[in-house]
Design a protein around this motif. Structure first.
Motif, PDB file in Angstrom:
ATOM      1  N   TRP A  15     -57.871  59.389 -53.593  1.00 34.33           N
ATOM      2  CA  TRP A  15     -56.945  59.561 -52.468  1.00 34.33           C
ATOM      3  C   TRP A  15     -57.616  59.199 -51.151  1.00 34.33           C
ATOM      4  O   TRP A  15     -57.012  58.578 -50.287  1.00 34.33           O
ATOM      5  CB  TRP A  15     -56.430  60.996 -52.411  1.00 34.33           C
ATOM      6  CG  TRP A  15     -55.487  61.367 -53.506  1.00 34.33           C
ATOM      7  CD1 TRP A  15     -54.662  60.540 -54.203  1.00 34.33           C
ATOM      8  CD2 TRP A  15     -55.280  62.676 -54.042  1.00 34.33           C
ATOM      9  NE1 TRP A  15     -53.965  61.250 -55.145  1.00 34.33           N
ATOM     10  CE2 TRP A  15     -54.318  62.564 -55.062  1.00 34.33           C
ATOM     11  CE3 TRP A  15     -55.820  63.927 -53.763  1.00 34.33           C
ATOM     12  CZ2 TRP A  15     -53.875  63.654 -55.781  1.00 34.33           C
ATOM     13  CZ3 TRP A  15     -55.380  65.004 -54.481  1.00 34.33           C
ATOM     14  CH2 TRP A  15     -54.414  64.872 -55.489  1.00 34.33           C
ATOM     15  N   GLY A  46     -54.431  60.327 -46.492  1.00 35.08           N
ATOM     16  CA  GLY A  46     -54.414  59.986 -47.907  1.00 35.08           C
ATOM     17  C   GLY A  46     -54.587  61.212 -48.788  1.00 35.08           C
ATOM     18  O   GLY A  46     -53.875  61.387 -49.783  1.00 35.08           O
ATOM     19  N   ILE A  47     -55.501  62.085 -48.402  1.00 37.05           N
ATOM     20  CA  ILE A  47     -55.709  63.310 -49.178  1.00 37.05           C
ATOM     21  C   ILE A  47     -54.494  64.221 -49.083  1.00 37.05           C
ATOM     22  O   ILE A  47     -54.011  64.749 -50.084  1.00 37.05           O
ATOM     23  CB  ILE A  47     -56.978  64.042 -48.699  1.00 37.05           C
ATOM     24  CG1 ILE A  47     -58.217  63.224 -49.041  1.00 37.05           C
ATOM     25  CG2 ILE A  47     -57.074  65.420 -49.331  1.00 37.05           C
ATOM     26  CD1 ILE A  47     -59.490  63.756 -48.436  1.00 37.05           C
ATOM     27  N   GLY A  50     -51.547  62.840 -50.997  1.00 32.62           N
ATOM     28  CA  GLY A  50     -51.829  62.908 -52.428  1.00 32.62           C
ATOM     29  C   GLY A  50     -51.717  64.311 -52.976  1.00 32.62           C
ATOM     30  O   GLY A  50     -51.258  64.524 -54.098  1.00 32.62           O
ATOM     31  N   SER A  67     -48.543  60.213 -56.700  1.00 32.84           N
ATOM     32  CA  SER A  67     -49.480  60.713 -55.689  1.00 32.84           C
ATOM     33  C   SER A  67     -50.376  59.591 -55.168  1.00 32.84           C
ATOM     34  O   SER A  67     -50.786  59.622 -54.008  1.00 32.84           O
ATOM     35  CB  SER A  67     -50.325  61.847 -56.253  1.00 32.84           C
ATOM     36  OG  SER A  67     -51.299  61.375 -57.140  1.00 32.84           O
ATOM     37  N   LEU A  68     -50.678  58.606 -55.990  1.00 33.41           N
ATOM     38  CA  LEU A  68     -51.472  57.474 -55.523  1.00 33.41           C
ATOM     39  C   LEU A  68     -50.704  56.658 -54.494  1.00 33.41           C
ATOM     40  O   LEU A  68     -51.244  56.252 -53.459  1.00 33.41           O
ATOM     41  CB  LEU A  68     -51.900  56.598 -56.701  1.00 33.41           C
ATOM     42  CG  LEU A  68     -52.826  57.248 -57.723  1.00 33.41           C
ATOM     43  CD1 LEU A  68     -53.135  56.280 -58.855  1.00 33.41           C
ATOM     44  CD2 LEU A  68     -54.090  57.743 -57.078  1.00 33.41           C
ATOM     45  N   ALA A  71     -50.515  58.679 -51.319  1.00 29.90           N
ATOM     46  CA  ALA A  71     -51.784  58.660 -50.583  1.00 29.90           C
ATOM     47  C   ALA A  71     -51.919  57.383 -49.766  1.00 29.90           C
ATOM     48  O   ALA A  71     -52.377  57.420 -48.621  1.00 29.90           O
ATOM     49  CB  ALA A  71     -52.952  58.798 -51.559  1.00 29.90           C
TER      50      ALA A  71
END
Length: 92
Positions: A15, A46-47, A50, A67-68, A71
Protein backbone atom coordinates in the motif's frame (compact mmCIF):
# COMPACT_ATOMS: atom_id res chain seq x y z
CA UNK A 1 3.10 -20.29 12.94
CA UNK A 2 0.52 -17.61 12.34
CA UNK A 3 1.03 -15.86 8.99
CA UNK A 4 -1.44 -12.99 9.54
CA UNK A 5 1.15 -10.48 10.86
CA UNK A 6 3.47 -11.28 7.95
CA UNK A 7 0.66 -10.86 5.43
CA UNK A 8 -0.42 -7.57 7.04
CA UNK A 9 3.15 -6.24 6.97
CA UNK A 10 3.42 -7.19 3.30
CA UNK A 11 0.15 -5.41 2.55
CA UNK A 12 1.32 -2.27 4.36
CA UNK A 13 4.50 -2.26 2.29
CA UNK A 14 2.52 -2.72 -0.94
CA UNK A 15 0.00 0.00 0.00
CA UNK A 16 2.88 2.38 0.78
CA UNK A 17 4.51 1.58 -2.54
CA UNK A 18 1.29 2.18 -4.43
CA UNK A 19 0.87 5.55 -2.72
CA UNK A 20 4.42 6.47 -3.72
CA UNK A 21 3.75 5.27 -7.28
CA UNK A 22 0.73 7.55 -7.50
CA UNK A 23 2.88 10.44 -6.26
CA UNK A 24 5.49 9.57 -8.90
CA UNK A 25 2.87 9.80 -11.63
CA UNK A 26 1.85 13.25 -10.39
CA UNK A 27 5.52 14.29 -10.18
CA UNK A 28 6.12 13.24 -13.79
CA UNK A 29 3.10 15.17 -15.04
CA UNK A 30 4.13 18.31 -13.10
CA UNK A 31 7.78 17.85 -14.17
CA UNK A 32 8.92 17.82 -10.56
CA UNK A 33 7.86 21.35 -9.74
CA UNK A 34 6.72 21.62 -6.13
CA UNK A 35 5.85 17.96 -5.70
CA UNK A 36 8.14 16.94 -2.85
CA UNK A 37 5.57 17.93 -0.22
CA UNK A 38 3.14 15.39 -1.66
CA UNK A 39 5.31 12.31 -1.14
CA UNK A 40 4.65 11.67 2.57
CA UNK A 41 0.94 12.35 2.25
CA UNK A 42 0.75 10.19 -0.87
CA UNK A 43 2.20 7.26 1.05
CA UNK A 44 -0.09 7.89 4.02
CA UNK A 45 -3.05 8.13 1.62
CA UNK A 46 -2.13 4.78 0.12
CA UNK A 47 -2.06 3.13 3.52
CA UNK A 48 -5.26 4.81 4.71
CA UNK A 49 -7.25 3.93 1.60
CA UNK A 50 -5.88 0.39 1.62
CA UNK A 51 -6.89 -0.12 5.25
CA UNK A 52 -10.38 1.29 4.72
CA UNK A 53 -11.41 -1.48 2.30
CA UNK A 54 -10.93 -4.41 4.74
CA UNK A 55 -12.31 -2.25 7.56
CA UNK A 56 -15.48 -1.80 5.50
CA UNK A 57 -15.94 -5.56 5.35
CA UNK A 58 -14.25 -6.76 2.14
CA UNK A 59 -11.86 -9.35 3.57
CA UNK A 60 -11.70 -11.93 0.81
CA UNK A 61 -9.55 -12.09 -2.33
CA UNK A 62 -11.63 -9.48 -4.12
CA UNK A 63 -11.21 -7.20 -1.11
CA UNK A 64 -7.43 -7.47 -1.35
CA UNK A 65 -7.51 -6.49 -5.03
CA UNK A 66 -9.96 -3.69 -4.30
CA UNK A 67 -7.70 -2.41 -1.52
CA UNK A 68 -4.79 -2.24 -3.96
CA UNK A 69 -6.81 -0.06 -6.32
CA UNK A 70 -8.03 2.05 -3.42
CA UNK A 71 -4.43 2.53 -2.22
CA UNK A 72 -3.42 3.81 -5.64
CA UNK A 73 -6.39 6.17 -5.78
CA UNK A 74 -5.89 7.35 -2.19
CA UNK A 75 -2.22 8.08 -2.79
CA UNK A 76 -3.07 9.98 -5.96
CA UNK A 77 -5.74 12.12 -4.28
CA UNK A 78 -3.72 12.93 -1.17
CA UNK A 79 -0.64 13.74 -3.26
CA UNK A 80 -2.65 16.22 -5.30
CA UNK A 81 -4.13 17.78 -2.16
CA UNK A 82 -0.70 18.18 -0.55
CA UNK A 83 0.80 19.68 -3.70
CA UNK A 84 -2.12 22.10 -4.04
CA UNK A 85 -1.82 23.22 -0.41
CA UNK A 86 1.94 23.59 -0.73
CA UNK A 87 1.68 25.66 -3.91
CA UNK A 88 -0.87 28.03 -2.32
CA UNK A 89 1.00 28.55 0.95
CA UNK A 90 4.62 28.88 -0.10
CA UNK A 91 6.04 32.37 0.48
CA UNK A 92 7.74 32.87 -2.88
Amino acid sequence: MDLDPIFLALLLIVWTGLGATAWLAVAIVRRGRGVLAGLPLGMIGGIAAGVLVPAAGARDEAGVLLSLGAALLGGFVLSLVAIRIHSRTRPY
